[in-house]
Motif scaffolding. Sequence first.
Motif, PDB file in Angstrom:
ATOM      1  N   MET A   1       0.822  -1.205   0.000  1.00 52.44           N
ATOM      2  CA  MET A   1       0.000   0.000   0.000  1.00 52.44           C
ATOM      3  C   MET A   1       0.862   1.264   0.000  1.00 52.44           C
ATOM      4  SD  MET A   1      -3.190  -0.535  -0.113  1.00 52.44           S
ATOM      5  CE  MET A   1      -4.028   0.848   0.643  1.00 52.44           C
TER       6      MET A   1
ATOM      7  N   VAL B   1       3.408   1.967  -1.681  1.00 52.66           N
ATOM      8  CA  VAL B   1       3.724   2.396  -3.045  1.00 52.66           C
ATOM      9  C   VAL B   1       2.701   3.440  -3.497  1.00 52.66           C
ATOM     10  CG1 VAL B   1       4.026   1.619  -5.429  1.00 52.66           C
ATOM     11  CG2 VAL B   1       4.676   0.124  -3.519  1.00 52.66           C
ATOM     12  N   LEU B   2       1.477   3.239  -3.045  1.00 59.06           N
ATOM     13  CA  LEU B   2       0.402   4.156  -3.426  1.00 59.06           C
ATOM     14  C   LEU B   2       0.331   5.361  -2.471  1.00 59.06           C
ATOM     15  CD1 LEU B   2      -1.808   4.048  -5.613  1.00 59.06           C
ATOM     16  CD2 LEU B   2      -3.370   3.233  -3.837  1.00 59.06           C
ATOM     17  N   LEU B   3       0.531   5.044  -1.177  1.00 57.45           N
ATOM     18  CA  LEU B   3       0.261   6.079  -0.166  1.00 57.45           C
ATOM     19  C   LEU B   3       1.357   7.126  -0.057  1.00 57.45           C
ATOM     20  CD1 LEU B   3      -1.458   4.108   2.729  1.00 57.45           C
ATOM     21  CD2 LEU B   3      -2.438   5.846   1.259  1.00 57.45           C
TER      22      LEU B   3
ATOM     23  N   ILE C   1       0.946   9.869  -2.489  1.00 56.79           N
ATOM     24  CA  ILE C   1      -0.220  10.695  -2.114  1.00 56.79           C
ATOM     25  C   ILE C   1       0.134  11.641  -0.974  1.00 56.79           C
ATOM     26  CG2 ILE C   1      -2.522  10.599  -1.062  1.00 56.79           C
ATOM     27  CD1 ILE C   1      -3.046   8.083  -2.691  1.00 56.79           C
TER      28      ILE C   1
END
Lengths: 276, 169
Positions: free
Chosen positions: A186, A188-190, A193
């Motif tokens: 996660m 990698v996405l967070l 962001i």
Amino acid sequence: MRVAETGEGMGAQHESITNTILAAAEAGEAGGASMPDPMHQFEIKRLVPIELFGIDASFTNSSLWMLIAVALVAGFFILSMRGRALVPTRTQSVAELAYEFVASMVRDNVGTEGMRYFPFIFTLFMFILAANMLGMVPYSFTVTSHIIVTFALAAVVFIGVTVIGFIRHGLGFLRFFVPSGVPAPMLVLLVPIELISYLTRPMSLSVRLFANMMAGHTMLKVFGGFVVGLGILGGWAPLAFMVAFTGLEVLVAFLQAYVFAVLTCLYLNDALHMHH
Amino acid sequence: MPQLEIGDFAPQLVWLAISFITLYVLMARVALPRIGDVLNQRRERIDRDIAEAERLKAETERALQAYERELAEARARAHKIAREAREKLDAEVAGERAKVEAEIAAKMAEAEARIAEAKAKAMAEVDEIAREAASAIVAQLISVPVAGDELEKALAPAKSGTPAFAAIK
């Protein structure tokens, strides 16, 4: 988003209103009506052209109102404390109230270590408040209705806070962008962001203030045009609206200065304590 | 939109820096320390005054306690003095009374002794009178002088309470 963006809703609302008004004004102009340009009030006029080291440092109407704001704030806080009375006079207790107001804002949001930065936040709050309030005076110029001014202030806050974060935590400050207790895939996405939301802070901070100020003043100008345009018979309705809207604008002027200062406190708190 | 006029950015930034730094210096160096000082002074003053007030209150309570203690002591002392006086008085009265009673008793005893003496004397005289009367009566009746012994013998029963006839017979 990590921070409660209190002023966001109002800013967005104002922006949409502004767009409609701008469209209406342009349509009016195209139609040949003699509506005063609502954006005219934001024009920068060079009062004394100055050039220093190849940089245009002209004394403009904006500069004038910045200096008026500084003179007003400094004059008030220095003169009101002239007596340094144990039992305060009326003006002295207003100055003390303002001091306590900002001091408790810093203490509540950042904690006692934040008091080192209290003079900066106090100056920031008072400068924006004075500029916003002076903008409510007819024929004045609203310093904070220019994105470059609000962005410069927001950038100072952003860079300052980031530098404080790195000085305080070293490279460990980078962990600020890694939410704890999240599975590795996660991240990698967070992380992007978090990074983007951090980097957009100066944008949101500056656009909120600038858009609120510009939208409010444009709206007042447009409705002022309506009052004149509709004359003695029909002008009363927009006049009544303007009276109410002026009241709202005074509130917004205070609120936006407060929001700017509170968000600065929250960013500072993030840098000092790295709370998630 | 005048806000997007790139050429106007530089003068605004320059004057923003000038005015903001000026304001910061004035606030941080002059205004805020003054306000902070006054607020601190006031807080200290209030704390001091509260401490002073508490000290005075404690002192008052102490004084009040001392006063009450002394009052209680004085009252106890007064009670003691009163009791002592009463006891002394009682003792004196009792002494006086005992003396007077003793005097009265002595006088009474004396009087009784006197009465007894008078009675004895009277009784003795009664004997004499009885004897003389008896001899006179006998002389009158039988014209015979009676001897003293005879007379005594005849009178003895009367003296001892026995009827006279019994003896005569």
